[in-house]
Scaffold this active site. Structure first.
Site, PDB file in Angstrom:
ATOM      1  N   LYS A 148       0.832  -1.208   0.000  1.00  0.00           N
ATOM      2  CA  LYS A 148       0.000   0.000   0.000  1.00  0.00           C
ATOM      3  C   LYS A 148       0.866   1.256   0.000  1.00  0.00           C
ATOM      4  O   LYS A 148       0.669   2.160  -0.816  1.00  0.00           O
ATOM      5  CB  LYS A 148      -0.942  -0.014   1.215  1.00  0.00           C
ATOM      6  CG  LYS A 148      -1.990   1.088   1.167  1.00  0.00           C
ATOM      7  CD  LYS A 148      -2.714   1.215   2.480  1.00  0.00           C
ATOM      8  CE  LYS A 148      -3.668   0.078   2.769  1.00  0.00           C
ATOM      9  NZ  LYS A 148      -5.038   0.308   2.299  1.00  0.00           N
ATOM     10  N   CYS A 197      10.696 -37.713 -11.565  1.00  0.00           N
ATOM     11  CA  CYS A 197       9.338 -38.254 -11.586  1.00  0.00           C
ATOM     12  C   CYS A 197       8.701 -38.293 -10.197  1.00  0.00           C
ATOM     13  O   CYS A 197       7.597 -38.785 -10.034  1.00  0.00           O
ATOM     14  CB  CYS A 197       9.313 -39.632 -12.234  1.00  0.00           C
ATOM     15  SG  CYS A 197      10.242 -40.862 -11.320  1.00  0.00           S
ATOM     16  N   GLY A 213      -7.960  -7.403   4.434  1.00  0.00           N
ATOM     17  CA  GLY A 213      -8.818  -7.497   5.612  1.00  0.00           C
ATOM     18  C   GLY A 213      -8.211  -8.243   6.790  1.00  0.00           C
ATOM     19  O   GLY A 213      -8.887  -8.453   7.794  1.00  0.00           O
ATOM     20  N   ARG A 242      -3.409   2.805   8.633  1.00  0.00           N
ATOM     21  CA  ARG A 242      -3.716   1.525   7.976  1.00  0.00           C
ATOM     22  C   ARG A 242      -2.470   0.663   7.842  1.00  0.00           C
ATOM     23  O   ARG A 242      -1.374   1.170   7.637  1.00  0.00           O
ATOM     24  CB  ARG A 242      -4.254   1.742   6.559  1.00  0.00           C
ATOM     25  CG  ARG A 242      -5.540   2.507   6.474  1.00  0.00           C
ATOM     26  CD  ARG A 242      -5.847   2.775   5.008  1.00  0.00           C
ATOM     27  NE  ARG A 242      -6.787   3.861   4.844  1.00  0.00           N
ATOM     28  CZ  ARG A 242      -8.084   3.711   4.632  1.00  0.00           C
ATOM     29  NH1 ARG A 242      -8.595   2.507   4.537  1.00  0.00           N
ATOM     30  NH2 ARG A 242      -8.864   4.755   4.509  1.00  0.00           N
ATOM     31  N   TYR A 248      13.813 -32.952 -18.073  1.00  0.00           N
ATOM     32  CA  TYR A 248      12.343 -32.919 -18.070  1.00  0.00           C
ATOM     33  C   TYR A 248      11.817 -33.172 -16.664  1.00  0.00           C
ATOM     34  O   TYR A 248      12.554 -33.645 -15.788  1.00  0.00           O
ATOM     35  CB  TYR A 248      11.763 -33.968 -19.050  1.00  0.00           C
ATOM     36  CG  TYR A 248      11.977 -35.390 -18.607  1.00  0.00           C
ATOM     37  CD1 TYR A 248      11.071 -36.024 -17.758  1.00  0.00           C
ATOM     38  CD2 TYR A 248      13.102 -36.103 -19.021  1.00  0.00           C
ATOM     39  CE1 TYR A 248      11.289 -37.321 -17.327  1.00  0.00           C
ATOM     40  CE2 TYR A 248      13.321 -37.397 -18.599  1.00  0.00           C
ATOM     41  CZ  TYR A 248      12.408 -38.004 -17.751  1.00  0.00           C
ATOM     42  OH  TYR A 248      12.618 -39.280 -17.312  1.00  0.00           O
ATOM     43  N   MET A 272      -5.483  -7.407   8.658  1.00  0.00           N
ATOM     44  CA  MET A 272      -4.883  -6.610   9.732  1.00  0.00           C
ATOM     45  C   MET A 272      -5.751  -5.388  10.036  1.00  0.00           C
ATOM     46  O   MET A 272      -6.796  -5.201   9.438  1.00  0.00           O
ATOM     47  CB  MET A 272      -3.459  -6.226   9.346  1.00  0.00           C
ATOM     48  CG  MET A 272      -2.533  -7.412   9.398  1.00  0.00           C
ATOM     49  SD  MET A 272      -0.878  -6.988   8.889  1.00  0.00           S
ATOM     50  CE  MET A 272      -1.077  -6.706   7.173  1.00  0.00           C
ATOM     51  N   ARG A 309      -3.029  -1.330  -6.488  1.00  0.00           N
ATOM     52  CA  ARG A 309      -2.056  -2.433  -6.546  1.00  0.00           C
ATOM     53  C   ARG A 309      -2.413  -3.242  -7.787  1.00  0.00           C
ATOM     54  O   ARG A 309      -3.515  -3.101  -8.323  1.00  0.00           O
ATOM     55  CB  ARG A 309      -2.119  -3.308  -5.292  1.00  0.00           C
ATOM     56  CG  ARG A 309      -3.452  -3.955  -5.128  1.00  0.00           C
ATOM     57  CD  ARG A 309      -3.628  -4.623  -3.787  1.00  0.00           C
ATOM     58  NE  ARG A 309      -5.056  -4.890  -3.626  1.00  0.00           N
ATOM     59  CZ  ARG A 309      -5.665  -5.132  -2.507  1.00  0.00           C
ATOM     60  NH1 ARG A 309      -4.995  -5.143  -1.390  1.00  0.00           N
ATOM     61  NH2 ARG A 309      -6.947  -5.376  -2.463  1.00  0.00           N
ATOM     62  N   HIS A 368     -15.619  -8.928   0.885  1.00  0.00           N
ATOM     63  CA  HIS A 368     -14.619  -9.816   1.494  1.00  0.00           C
ATOM     64  C   HIS A 368     -14.723 -11.227   0.928  1.00  0.00           C
ATOM     65  O   HIS A 368     -13.732 -11.821   0.493  1.00  0.00           O
ATOM     66  CB  HIS A 368     -14.837  -9.819   3.011  1.00  0.00           C
ATOM     67  CG  HIS A 368     -13.888 -10.711   3.747  1.00  0.00           C
ATOM     68  ND1 HIS A 368     -14.215 -11.997   4.110  1.00  0.00           N
ATOM     69  CD2 HIS A 368     -12.618 -10.510   4.165  1.00  0.00           C
ATOM     70  CE1 HIS A 368     -13.186 -12.546   4.734  1.00  0.00           C
ATOM     71  NE2 HIS A 368     -12.207 -11.661   4.789  1.00  0.00           N
ATOM     72  N   SER A 397      16.127 -41.209 -13.698  1.00  0.00           N
ATOM     73  CA  SER A 397      14.925 -40.462 -13.340  1.00  0.00           C
ATOM     74  C   SER A 397      14.955 -40.295 -11.822  1.00  0.00           C
ATOM     75  O   SER A 397      15.009 -41.288 -11.083  1.00  0.00           O
ATOM     76  CB  SER A 397      13.679 -41.217 -13.789  1.00  0.00           C
ATOM     77  OG  SER A 397      12.545 -40.478 -13.439  1.00  0.00           O
TER      78      SER A 397
HETATM   79  C1  PEP Z   1       9.853 -41.421  -5.935  1.00  0.00           C
HETATM   80  O1  PEP Z   1      10.321 -42.059  -4.994  1.00  0.00           O
HETATM   81  O2  PEP Z   1       9.987 -40.209  -6.053  1.00  0.00           O
HETATM   82  C2  PEP Z   1       9.072 -42.099  -6.966  1.00  0.00           C
HETATM   83  C3  PEP Z   1       8.655 -41.463  -8.046  1.00  0.00           C
HETATM   84  O3  PEP Z   1       8.725 -43.376  -6.732  1.00  0.00           O
HETATM   85  P1  PEP Z   1       7.556 -43.824  -5.743  1.00  0.00           P
HETATM   86  O4  PEP Z   1       6.842 -42.595  -5.327  1.00  0.00           O
HETATM   87  O5  PEP Z   1       6.708 -44.755  -6.524  1.00  0.00           O
HETATM   88  O6  PEP Z   1       8.315 -44.473  -4.670  1.00  0.00           O
END
Ligand code: PEP
Ligand code: MG
Length: 911
Positions: A33, A868, A112, A103, A888, A114, A361, A477, A801
């Site tokens: 603000k 993953c 709202g 304020r 990736y 504070m 803002r 609100h 991975s």
């Molecule tokens: C992990 O351990 O991050 C993974 C992808 O395998 P899981 O969750 O199946 O153990």
């Protein structure tokens, strides 16, 4: 003594010259603000003059147990004198008093949460000055009673109901219905009564500074009023609801709030005065139109509190007496958009025809609006595509992937209100925040139905599936908070006559009476309420979302800067694989094959595990081979031409077996009912077998690659199924691209040994089918030892991975099954941890990932590197993982759009 500047001026001096010291870039010093007030003053917009006390002062004050840092009070006193000089008026002056508002304003908006004090500077003398100046005793006494009421409640915690009750009684005595019908005399009497309430509820021991002649008195010295109000605003940084809000929005508790002391302007000085809140574009759907509400003859809080129903902002310049200010405001909208190059949200007041800007803002918006605005601003040449992509909050995309009413369902609309926050929700009616929390805890989705929400309702709003109010506009609100949280909300449902005490709603114009627990559905995009549960459908990628995501993909794949970053999905059935493709996944980064052994397949794997007879075992294995081959045929067909990383069986085998405790109970029951030892023998044998497989630490036990080495039949069956499915599809002219992944490797020898076995099976299938299969073999990296020895492991792997779930578990030594319910919440609360490492990847774990990336590539430059674990779908983690050098990320299907955007943003932020 510290030399840091604690107070910054903004606005003009007595000559009309701008003396602003801050700017919008000083968010962390002046709060949002304060920084934006300074910016507006700089660009010549009409801002009531004032000064801002820095966030750092709040941090020091709170950190020193509410003691003022050296020199701070002197600086504030100087700023007070300076403001009086600039305005040519004095606080408390009996002839022409200066009044100020006090304020809060933190670096991140916390609407709202504070405290605020208005009309500060009034006392028994200065109220007379206000009467003289305005020739309006009613206005002056009303301002004074509002001040006492607000100050007492906010600064000294006197129960707000005590004042409301006094007002109600006064109205009964005066024989009037509305507050606005009370006369100047009534209000003067109320001032006296309010002061008595104050004296009887404020403790002399706790507040000796308020004792006059042995009695607690409402403070009449404006400097004391000011100091106490500033302290209260500082204190409100650590109130319960502000802490909860920060937790919800991942805002650090260490930032503190600034305090803005600003000359009061009044929107309640008659029919040529007004107050309002507005957006430069529609924050619900992004349409380029002025959007907001105003109230004639009202004070700022009245609009947000939804006490009176408001007028649409587009009518402002048509309102007699407000035409000029209305036209000027529209000009201000344009100036602000061009200056900030973004949609802005503003608060303004018109005092007797003169426009004043009280706040601006960059405005909060729904995900739909964020996309529309970003795309339109690119088309208008206001921003670039890169900026457009950077501006969308990836976690907000969740909103768009939220369910909607099924358009084929027949719905009877019970009531209509304002479409305040999109998405549809179904749940049971509850009338209080506590009931919403209880309902959610009991696993029963609910809709919080309120006259209007206030900051104390936050817990219930978080717990509810949807929010419905009978009052308040789209900037009330309820609307603002719901949009921020992505919760569907319909507000201003005027036909709802809510009796929260009786827990019922009469719906005007119908015979319907809703009671607590009744099921309703709301659609926050259309602003409709339906009795009963409407079927919901999930949303699709289309229109603006598709456009922004395609821009994000261009950035991810742009070889001219940073490195490329792919987005894959974790999917283990053809439906999820299809969904992933539709949501933009380029490949399957993890197919967890254990999920293929659920349902009717469980019986086959149980037979395989439990039998001692080689024939039965071979038979079970053949059955598994047949179902697995079918599974992979479907998966690879669905992902034709795209990579599918299939992970060999990972969990400990006993996870496929019955719960031994349940089995024990079953045996005991059968025994009690007279079953013979002979009859019970098979069950007892089964129990012994299961007990024999149980491990104390199964997560560190016989799982992953260890399972493949100890029981090679299973992985061999899986590899054969993968290779056979690929061979069949190739013969059909398709392009299957499986890859085989070995889980939980910690030693090179594990992977090396298993790899040669896998290759042998693939060779066999190639020979049997006279086909050439090119199936890469890689490993999960999910143990610290694997990271450290990645240079050796990489010599036997085509890809890595990162299983960051297990890597987090084993790096911290936190059980991933227990830590989140047992102690992580406490760690977060006490700031031992700043975020849950299973949600947002920890920097220590990222260091291990980085080490493995570098070491792996050092011996195998062609190594393909992905993630993953769950972190692959978390925007903050994606940024860190991109920096660690992964190629990736792979995540659950619905997070794929989020990851596409977050990956592009990671690249942009690193440029
Ligand atoms: C992990 O351990 O991050 C993974 C992808 O395998 P899981 O969750 O199946 O153990
Ligand atoms: Mg794992």
């Amino acid at each position: 003594m510290s030399t840091q500047q604690r107070v910054y001026r903004f606005g003009v001096d007595e000559h009309g010259t701008d003396v602003t010291e801050g700017a919008s870039s000083m968010n962390y010093t002046l709060g949002g603000k304060g920084a934006n007030l300074a910016e507006m003053a700089r660009i010549g917009l009409p801002v009531p003059p004032g000064f801002t006390i820095t966030c750092q002062t709040c941090v020091e004050y709170s950190g020193a147990n509410n003691t003022w840092p050296d020199g701070a009070l002197d600086e504030i006193a100087q700023a007070e004198d300076d403001l009086e000089r600039r305005m040519g008026k004095k606080l408390g002056d009996p002839n022409d008093p200066l009044l100020v508002s006090v304020r809060s304003g933190a670096p991140f908006s916390m609407p709202g949460m504070m405290d605020t004090v208005l009309n500060l500077g009034l006392n028994d003398e200065s109220v007379q000055g206000l009467i003289k100046q305005t020739e309006n005793p009613r206005f002056a006494w009303d301002s004074y009673r509002r001040f006492i009421q607000m100050f007492s409640n906010v600064v000294l915690d006197v129960d707000a109901d005590l004042f409301e009750n006094a007002i109600t009684q006064k109205k009964v005595v005066a024989g009037v219905r509305n507050d606005s019908d009370l006369s100047a005399e009534d209000l003067e009497e109320l001032v006296a009564e309010f002061k008595e309430i104050f004296s009887s509820y404020v403790s002399a021991e706790i507040h000796p500074e308020l004792v006059v002649d042995g009695e607690v008195c409402f403070p009449s010295d404006p400097s004391l009023q000011l100091r106490l109000a500033i302290q209260a605003v500082f204190g409100s940084w650590m109130n319960e609801r502000a802490i909860l809000y920060r937790k919800q929005h991942a805002i650090s508790d260490d930032l503190g709030t600034a305090v803005n002391v600003q000359v009061m302007v009044f929107g309640n000085k008659g029919e040529t005065s007004a107050t309002g809140v507005a957006f430069t574009r529609n924050p619900a759907d992004g349409t380029k139109e002025f959007y907001g509400d105003f109230l004639v003859n009202a004070q700022g809080e009245d609009v947000v509190a939804g006490i009176r129903n408001t007028e649409p902002i587009t009518d402002l310049k048509k309102t007699p007496g407000l035409e000029e200010a209305g036209a000027e405001l529209e000009q201000v909208f344009v100036t602000l958009e061009n200056h900030y190059r973004d949609m802005c949200d503003i608060e303004f007041t018109i005092e007797q025809g003169k426009l004043w800007m009280l706040q601006t803002r960059v405005g909060k918006r729904t995900a739909t609006a964020a996309l529309r605005i970003a795309i339109e601003m690119v088309e208008e040449g206001l921003i670039t595509r890169d900026e457009a992509v950077s501006r969308i909050d990836p976690s907000q995309l969740d909103q768009l992937l939220h369910p909607q009413f099924d358009t084929t369902a027949k719905v009877d609309i019970l009531a209509r209100g304002l479409n305040a926050s999109p998405g549809a929700a179904v749940g049971k009616v509850v009338f209080s925040s506590d009931d919403a929390v209880a309902s959610a805890e009991a696993g029963e989705p609910c809709i919080l139905v309120r006259w209007e929400t206030n900051p104390d309702d936050l817990k219930g709003m978080v717990a509810a599936e949807g929010i419905l109010t009978s009052h308040g506009g789209k900037t009330s609100h309820a609307a603002v908070i719901a949009r921020g949280m992505g919760t569907p909300c319909v507000c201003g449902v005027e036909s709802f006559r809510i009796d929260a005490a009786k827990k019922e709603v009469r719906v005007e114009g119908t015979d319907t009476v809703l009671h607590e627990g009744d099921m309703i559905s709301i659609d926050g995009a259309q602003g409709i309420v339906v009795l009963g549960a409407v079927p919901l459908v999930s949303a699709e990628l289309s229109g603006d979302l598709e456009t922004i995501l395609s821009w994000a993909d261009d950035i991810r794949r742009d070889a001219s800067f940073g490195h490329l970053v792919g987005v894959r999905a974790n999917a283990d059935n053809p439906e999820d694989a299809k969904l992933s493709r539709e949501l933009g996944a380029e490949a399957i980064g993890l197919c967890r094959t254990e999920h293929m052994f659920l349902g009717d397949r469980k019986q086959i794997i149980q037979t395989f595990i439990l039998t001692d007879e080689p024939d039965v075992r071979q038979h079970a294995l053949a059955d598994l081979l047949s179902v697995q081959t079918k599974d992979f045929l479907e998966m690879f067909r669905e992902m034709d031409g795209k990579n599918v990383i299939v992970r060999l069986l990972d969990p400990p085998l006993h996870e496929f077996l019955d719960d031994p405790r349940a089995l024990e109970v079953e045996i005991a029951r059968a025994e009690a009912q007279g079953a013979t030892a002979e009859e019970l023998a098979p069950k007892r044998a089964l129990l012994r077998r299961i007990d024999g497989m149980i491990e104390s630490n199964p997560m560190l036990g016989l799982r992953g690659v260890r399972l493949s080495i100890v029981f090679p039949d299973l992985p061999l069956m899986q590899v054969r199924a993968i290779a056979s499915a690929a061979a069949t599809l190739k013969a059909q002219g398709l392009d299957p691209r499986p890859e085989i992944m070995v889980p939980l490797v910690s030693m090179t020898t594990e992977l090396a040994q298993l790899r040669s076995v896998i290759e042998r099976v693939i060779d066999d299938v190639e020979r049997e089918n006279t086909v050439e299969l090119d199936i890469p073999i890689g490993t999960m990296i999910e143990l610290p030892r694997a990271c450290v020895t990645a240079n050796e492991i990489a010599q036997h792997a085509d890809f890595f991975s990162f299983g960051t779930n297990d890597l987090t578990q084993t790096t911290f030594g936190f059980s991933r099954d227990d830590a989140e319910s047992k102690f992580i919440p406490i760690y977060l609360h006490r700031h031992v941890l700043e975020s849950n490492p299973f949600e947002t990847i920890d920097d220590g774990v990222v260091s291990l990932v980085k080490m493995a990336v570098d070491r792996g590539r050092s011996t195998n430059p062609k190594l393909d590197l992905g993630v993953c674990g769950e972190h692959g779908g978390d925007p903050r983690s994606i940024k860190k993982l991109y920096r660690a050098g992964v190629d990736y990320v792979s995540c659950s299907p619905y997070r794929v759009p989020i990851a596409r955007l977050a990956a592009a943003q990671a690249k942009l932020s690193d440029r």
